[in-house]
Every structure is written in structure tokens, then in C-alpha cells.
Scaffold this active site. Structure first.
Site, PDB file in Angstrom:
ATOM      1  N   HIS A  61       0.861  -1.176   0.000  1.00  0.00           N
ATOM      2  CA  HIS A  61       0.000   0.000   0.000  1.00  0.00           C
ATOM      3  C   HIS A  61       0.902   1.231   0.000  1.00  0.00           C
ATOM      4  O   HIS A  61       2.124   1.116  -0.057  1.00  0.00           O
ATOM      5  CB  HIS A  61      -0.954  -0.015   1.202  1.00  0.00           C
ATOM      6  CG  HIS A  61      -0.294   0.038   2.534  1.00  0.00           C
ATOM      7  ND1 HIS A  61       0.602  -0.928   2.978  1.00  0.00           N
ATOM      8  CD2 HIS A  61      -0.364   0.939   3.557  1.00  0.00           C
ATOM      9  CE1 HIS A  61       1.030  -0.640   4.196  1.00  0.00           C
ATOM     10  NE2 HIS A  61       0.466   0.502   4.564  1.00  0.00           N
ATOM     11  N   HIS A  63       1.242   3.946   2.211  1.00  0.00           N
ATOM     12  CA  HIS A  63       1.658   4.708   3.376  1.00  0.00           C
ATOM     13  C   HIS A  63       3.168   4.940   3.292  1.00  0.00           C
ATOM     14  O   HIS A  63       3.915   4.113   2.768  1.00  0.00           O
ATOM     15  CB  HIS A  63       1.282   3.984   4.663  1.00  0.00           C
ATOM     16  CG  HIS A  63      -0.166   4.132   5.023  1.00  0.00           C
ATOM     17  ND1 HIS A  63      -0.810   3.296   5.888  1.00  0.00           N
ATOM     18  CD2 HIS A  63      -1.097   5.059   4.625  1.00  0.00           C
ATOM     19  CE1 HIS A  63      -2.079   3.679   6.016  1.00  0.00           C
ATOM     20  NE2 HIS A  63      -2.273   4.732   5.254  1.00  0.00           N
ATOM     21  N   ASP A  65       5.741   4.784   5.173  1.00  0.00           N
ATOM     22  CA  ASP A  65       6.755   3.844   5.675  1.00  0.00           C
ATOM     23  C   ASP A  65       6.948   2.643   4.759  1.00  0.00           C
ATOM     24  O   ASP A  65       7.843   1.822   4.989  1.00  0.00           O
ATOM     25  CB  ASP A  65       6.434   3.391   7.106  1.00  0.00           C
ATOM     26  CG  ASP A  65       5.057   2.757   7.254  1.00  0.00           C
ATOM     27  OD1 ASP A  65       4.160   3.076   6.454  1.00  0.00           O
ATOM     28  OD2 ASP A  65       4.866   1.960   8.188  1.00  0.00           O
ATOM     29  N   HIS A 138      -6.858  -3.304   5.753  1.00  0.00           N
ATOM     30  CA  HIS A 138      -6.218  -2.179   6.420  1.00  0.00           C
ATOM     31  C   HIS A 138      -7.144  -0.968   6.282  1.00  0.00           C
ATOM     32  O   HIS A 138      -8.253  -1.086   5.754  1.00  0.00           O
ATOM     33  CB  HIS A 138      -4.845  -1.925   5.789  1.00  0.00           C
ATOM     34  CG  HIS A 138      -3.961  -1.011   6.572  1.00  0.00           C
ATOM     35  ND1 HIS A 138      -3.914  -0.994   7.943  1.00  0.00           N
ATOM     36  CD2 HIS A 138      -3.066  -0.056   6.158  1.00  0.00           C
ATOM     37  CE1 HIS A 138      -3.039  -0.089   8.346  1.00  0.00           C
ATOM     38  NE2 HIS A 138      -2.520   0.492   7.277  1.00  0.00           N
ATOM     39  N   HIS A 265       7.209  -5.808  11.085  1.00  0.00           N
ATOM     40  CA  HIS A 265       6.441  -4.557  11.150  1.00  0.00           C
ATOM     41  C   HIS A 265       6.061  -4.205  12.590  1.00  0.00           C
ATOM     42  O   HIS A 265       4.908  -4.000  12.934  1.00  0.00           O
ATOM     43  CB  HIS A 265       5.192  -4.655  10.260  1.00  0.00           C
ATOM     44  CG  HIS A 265       4.628  -3.319   9.886  1.00  0.00           C
ATOM     45  ND1 HIS A 265       3.626  -2.709  10.603  1.00  0.00           N
ATOM     46  CD2 HIS A 265       4.921  -2.475   8.877  1.00  0.00           C
ATOM     47  CE1 HIS A 265       3.317  -1.546  10.054  1.00  0.00           C
ATOM     48  NE2 HIS A 265       4.107  -1.377   9.002  1.00  0.00           N
TER      49      HIS A 265
END
Length: 302
Positions: A61, A63, A65, A138, A265
Site C-alpha cells: 500500500h 503509506h 513507511d 487495512h 512490522h
């Protein structure tokens, strides 16, 4: 043989002792990267691997990070005079996101090809990899990935001789080709046994547990799964922010009957992941916390 390296295990922000989550694999001269957070280049350099053979980058995805290291990586690959095309795979919006990041890397000597995911589950075959992308849960559209190295059945010499198949085309049939020779059509199934067990790795982060994760990870040789929180009092927080606990990841591993689980993670607040493993192993015995740079060579099992 498939080389697998967990480049970093951190979530949200890099720390002095923990890089952001990214995964790299090597197979038959072709490298594949899943996610590219800040510091990914340093992690690859520390491992002693190369950027040049990266042919595929998959994104779970968008994001920061998970993607903020991309512009620098592209510049490094360009400076190495790469000309081969680079395939990128990710959720819908991939091309728009990457082109926005390329504001600081506008000129590259190689083309980028985009495969934007839109289905619940999609399969792409490239450079000997079978890549299955599957949608997870998510707070934005997010995918997990299963990487498989498929293995053909054994060549049966007796069947080839019995069928009068010319020896000069045996290798082509063994490689999966259909061959026409002297007016006859010969197919691989005439000489190959059933497909043998290959190599399978499943990777997912930033999600709540879902049945599809266990389904796609079924019997994986290695399951690399998010364990954002280990503390028992963080379960409500995991549900709120659509992440997983160590124990939920272990339950998925048990349900999927995988060979091994690496957790990754981790929340920045999680300091000593190994201190929680006793309870995790009550759920799934062959579990361990991932560490930056941890790697393994996976080979075929007869």
C-alpha cells in the site's frame, strides 16, 4: 533455490536499531522487492546484495513507511546505467503515486511498467516467479503477496522412449514447450510426471487477520507476517488501527499450516520482541521475531 532477506522489521518510523519493513528475494538472477520504505537502500547495501538485478517491485500500500525510499532507489538504479524495464505491482493508483514521487527522479534510463491491482486476488508470472497478490484489511487498500517458484514434474525417460519421441526434442518438452516434429505434435504432458512441490513464501503487513491470508499462505515454507503489537493490552488498538498482534499472526500461521513464521512490522514502542515469544509459540511453535537483515535460502523439498 530462493534467497529471502527481511531487510527491515520496523513500522511507522525508522529507528536507530530497526529499519522500516521491506523484503527482497533472489531467484535465478532476478531480484524482487516488496515495499521500499526509507532506508531500504542502506539495508540492501548492508546485506551485500545488488540493486541492479531488481526486476520487480511490489507494494502492499502507499503509506509513507512502505514507499518513501523509492525515489532514491530509482535514482541509484538509473546511475548504475540500468536499461532493462522495471515492473511495479501495487493497488490502484500505483502509476499516479509513483509519478508524483518521481518529481525528484524525473529522468531514468529505463522504462517502468505498471500493473495496478483491482481484484480480490490476482496472479502474475514473471522471471520465474508466480506472484499472487491478495487483498487484506487495512484502513486503505492493501495487498499481501505470495511468491512461488513452481516446479515441473520429473521427465519420464521410459514414457518418452515408449512414445517414440525424438531425443533431440526432449529438453524442449522438459522446459514445457509443445513441439512439432516431422508432422507430429508432442506435448510436455507426454513425458512429464505431475508437478512437484515448489517453494512458497507469503508476506503480509498492515492488516487485520482475514481468512484469505490463511488461504493464500497455506503450506508456505515461510510466512512473514505483521506483528505490530505484542503487549496483551494493545489488542483494542490493533483492531482500531487495522493491525495485528503477535498472537493473531501466530493463529494465522497455525491455520495455514506453514513451516515457519517470522514476525515483522513492529510498533516503535515495542522494544524486546523476543520476550513475548513464549506465549506466541504456544499457538504456533515454529515462530520467531524477524530481525533486520535476517535471511534464508529455501530449496526444493523432495
Amino acid at each position: 533455490m530462493l534467497d529471502v532477506c527481511l531487510l527491515g522489521t520496523g513500522g511507522m518510523m525508522p529507528l536507530p536499531y530497526r529499519k522500516l519493513t521491506a523484503l527482497m528475494t533472489r531467484y535465478n538472477g532476478h531480484n524482487l522487492l516488496i515495499d521500499c520504505g526509507e532506508g531500504t537502500q542502506i539495508a540492501v547495501k548492508e546485506k551485500g546484495w545488488s540493486f541492479h538485478p531488481i526486476d520487480v517491485i511490489c507494494f502492499t500500500h502507499y503509506h509513507a513507511d512502505h514507499i518513501s525510499g523509492l525515489p532514491g532507489l530509482l535514482l541509484t538504479m538509473g546511475n548504475a546505467e540500468r536499461t532493462e524495464p522495471l515492473l511495479m505491482i501495487g493497488p490502484k493508483g500505483l502509476e499516479r503515486v509513483v509519478n508524483a514521487l518521481r518529481t525528484i527522479a524525473p529522468e531514468l534510463p529505463f522504462p517502468i511498467r505498471f500493473h495496478e491491482l483491482s481484484q480480490k486476488e490476482e496472479t502474475i508470472r514473471v522471471h520465474g516467479y508466480k506472484i499472487t497478490a491478495f487483498r487484506v484489511q487495512h484502513n486503505v487498500t492493501c495487498y499481501g503477496y505470495t511468491l512461488e517458484i513452481e516446479r515441473k514434474g520429473k521427465f519420464d525417460v521410459a514414457r518418452a522412449l515408449e512414445a517414440d519421441i525424438p531425443q533431440k526434442i526432449w529438453s524442449r518438452l522438459q522446459n514445457g514447450e509443445t513441439v512439432e516434429d516431422s508432422g507430429q505434435i508432442f506435448t510436455p504432458d507426454m513425458v512429464l510426471g505431475p508437478p512437484r512441490r515448489g517453494i512458497k513464501v507469503t508476506y503480509c503487513t498492515d492488516t487485520r487477520p482475514t481468512p484469505l491470508i490463511a488461504e493464500c499462505a497455506k503450506h508456505a515454507d515461510l510466512f512473514i507476517c505483521e506483528g505490530m503489537y505484542a503487549e496483551k493490552d494493545k489488542e483494542a488498538k490493533a483492531r482500531q488501527y487495522k493491525h495485528m498482534t503477535f498472537y493473531e499472526a501466530a493463529s494465522l500461521a497455525a491455520r495455514a499450516e506453514v513451516a515457519e513464521l517470522w514476525l515483522t512490522h513492529f510498533s516503535p514502542s515495542l522494544i524486546h520482541a523476543e520476550n513475548y515469544m513464549k506465549d506466541v509459540r504456544k499457538i504456533f511453535p515454529n515462530a520467531s521475531p524477524g530481525t533486520d537483515g535476517r535471511s534464508v535460502e529455501l530449496d526444493y523439498i523432495e
